[in-house]
Design a protein around this motif. Structure first.
Motif, mmCIF file in Angstrom:
data_model
loop_
_atom_site.group_PDB
_atom_site.id
_atom_site.type_symbol
_atom_site.label_atom_id
_atom_site.label_comp_id
_atom_site.label_asym_id
_atom_site.label_seq_id
_atom_site.Cartn_x
_atom_site.Cartn_y
_atom_site.Cartn_z
ATOM 1 N N HIS A 139 0.834 -1.206 0.000
ATOM 2 C CA HIS A 139 0.000 0.000 0.000
ATOM 3 C C HIS A 139 0.866 1.253 0.000
ATOM 4 O O HIS A 139 0.447 2.297 -0.514
ATOM 5 C CB HIS A 139 -0.912 -0.004 1.221
ATOM 6 N N GLY A 151 1.336 3.188 -3.385
ATOM 7 C CA GLY A 151 0.418 4.277 -3.718
ATOM 8 C C GLY A 151 0.707 5.532 -2.925
ATOM 9 O O GLY A 151 0.584 6.656 -3.442
ATOM 10 N N LEU A 152 1.107 5.353 -1.674
ATOM 11 C CA LEU A 152 1.410 6.506 -0.827
ATOM 12 C C LEU A 152 2.669 7.222 -1.304
ATOM 13 O O LEU A 152 2.727 8.455 -1.307
ATOM 14 C CB LEU A 152 1.562 6.048 0.622
ATOM 15 N N ASP A 178 3.778 7.251 -4.364
ATOM 16 C CA ASP A 178 3.383 7.962 -5.591
ATOM 17 C C ASP A 178 2.776 9.320 -5.250
ATOM 18 O O ASP A 178 3.082 10.332 -5.888
ATOM 19 C CB ASP A 178 2.368 7.138 -6.382
ATOM 20 N N ALA A 179 1.906 9.329 -4.227
ATOM 21 C CA ALA A 179 1.270 10.580 -3.814
ATOM 22 C C ALA A 179 2.288 11.576 -3.273
ATOM 23 O O ALA A 179 2.211 12.779 -3.547
ATOM 24 C CB ALA A 179 0.199 10.289 -2.765
ATOM 25 N N ALA A 237 -4.815 9.956 -8.444
ATOM 26 C CA ALA A 237 -5.915 9.398 -7.649
ATOM 27 C C ALA A 237 -6.937 8.715 -8.543
ATOM 28 O O ALA A 237 -7.317 7.570 -8.318
ATOM 29 C CB ALA A 237 -6.581 10.512 -6.837
ATOM 30 N N SER A 296 5.607 2.277 -11.218
ATOM 31 C CA SER A 296 4.730 1.299 -10.577
ATOM 32 C C SER A 296 4.658 0.007 -11.391
ATOM 33 O O SER A 296 4.701 -1.088 -10.830
ATOM 34 C CB SER A 296 3.324 1.889 -10.395
ATOM 35 N N ASN A 300 -6.982 12.305 -2.331
ATOM 36 C CA ASN A 300 -6.068 11.215 -2.645
ATOM 37 C C ASN A 300 -5.159 10.909 -1.462
ATOM 38 O O ASN A 300 -4.953 9.747 -1.087
ATOM 39 C CB ASN A 300 -5.226 11.581 -3.870
ATOM 40 N N ARG A 313 -7.224 9.328 1.463
ATOM 41 C CA ARG A 313 -7.594 7.932 1.186
ATOM 42 C C ARG A 313 -6.412 7.002 1.392
ATOM 43 O O ARG A 313 -6.549 5.912 1.964
ATOM 44 C CB ARG A 313 -8.109 7.793 -0.242
ATOM 45 N N ASN A 314 -5.231 7.405 0.928
ATOM 46 C CA ASN A 314 -4.051 6.550 1.076
ATOM 47 C C ASN A 314 -3.705 6.316 2.536
ATOM 48 O O ASN A 314 -3.286 5.211 2.916
ATOM 49 C CB ASN A 314 -2.852 7.179 0.352
#
Length: 305
Positions: free
Chosen positions: A13, A16-17, A19-20, A35, A184, A261, A264-265
């Motif tokens: 997970h 994704g974090l 990436d943000a 997102a 990714s 985004n 949510r992460n």
């Protein structure tokens, strides 16, 4: 069993974090597009995740029954199905996604960035779908520690590639959100390569039936689909709701979408913990049924609660 699986899910997970975190330095448009594109991709991935859950149940059942030579054939048939599903979803996404998203994303900048992101991100489908089957295999035979190691390798690859490709470091051109998508996808390819090498080096090929696993056996695939069909639908719907929510936020502006985004992460970290316990409980219960230990089922469920 739960602890290594929990750590692996949390680490994955973090992809994704991260990436943000990186795209937050690029701008609100990139972060918001990530997102939308990320949840869009995740909805497709959840179809594979749901199928993998059904395959895991069957693998665990065979492990409990000590019919070990049926485990690898089940896994390989699942890989065949995953490849067909990946090709279908990849082709559909490449062709239809720009058409669908053009009518539902309000901001032209967010739309363009989302399409660019998805164009490269969907290449990861081929790798991530097969990784699901390796995860089902190791959870089913109750050897989950390797999942943590794999996730660490995947995360480190993603962080390094994000840094190089998003900002143009190490001789690479600065690609922004496209760089995040490529990073990714490549990190998922690294994860699959790790699984293949580790399994080929350590798996007992005779015990688990790898030597005769590659013959097409439709009856095994039919059995997996009979179990996993509904979990595929349920998993897809659970993430599709997030995509609809993100679309609603996108109409409020680029900054609210970017903030959503990030929130949510962070909030999804708790879901990873719950998912680890649920997956472990499913594998243990299926093993117990296969071993004829039905009297232990409620006790196992009670320990999970």
């Amino acid at each position: 069993m739960s602890y290594p699986l929990m750590i692996s899910l949390l680490i994955e997970h973090m992809i994704g974090l991260t990436d943000a975190v990186f795209l937050g330095r690029v701008g609100d448009v990139a972060l918001g597009a990530c997102a939308l594109g990320g949840v869009y991709y995740m909805a497709m991935f959840m179809l594979a995740f749901g199928f993998g859950f059904g395959a895991q149940i069957i693998i665990a059942r065979r492990n409990g029954e000590r019919r070990y030579n049926r485990i690898a054939p089940t896994m390989v048939q699942g890989c065949y199905f995953m490849l067909v599903l990946a090709v279908a979803l990849f082709a559909a996404s490449q062709y239809f996604s720009p058409i669908i998203l053009r009518d539902i994303i309000e901001s032209p900048q967010v739309y363009g960035a989302t399409v660019d992101y998805l164009h490269w991100r969907t290449y990861g489908i081929f790798f991530s779908f097969l990784c699901v089957m390796f995860r089902a295999y190791y959870v089913g035979i109750t050897q989950t520690k390797i999942l943590t190691v794999n996730s660490i390798v995947m995360l480190l690859s993603n962080v390094a590639l994000n840094y190089c490709l998003i900002f143009g470091k190490g001789g690479f051109p600065a690609a922004g959100i496209v760089g995040a998508a490529i990073a990714s996808s490549v990190s998922e390819a690294v994860s699959l390569l790790f699984f293949i090498i580790y399994t080929s080096m350590t798996a007992d090929k005779r015990k688990y039936g790898f030597r005769r696993a590659f013959t097409l056996r439709p009856h095994l695939l039919k059995g997996m689909l009979s179990i996993s069909g509904w979990t595929m639908v349920q998993s897809f719907i659970s993430v599709s709701i997030w995509f609809i929510f993100f679309l609603a936020i996108e109409h409020l502006g680029e900054r609210p979408l970017a903030v959503t985004n990030i929130v949510r992460n962070i909030s999804a970290l708790l879901i990873m913990v719950i998912s680890a316990f649920a997956t472990t409980a499913g594998a243990l219960i299926s093993n117990q049924i296969g071993a004829g230990e039905q009297r232990c089922l409620f006790k196992t469920c009670g320990m999970t609660l």
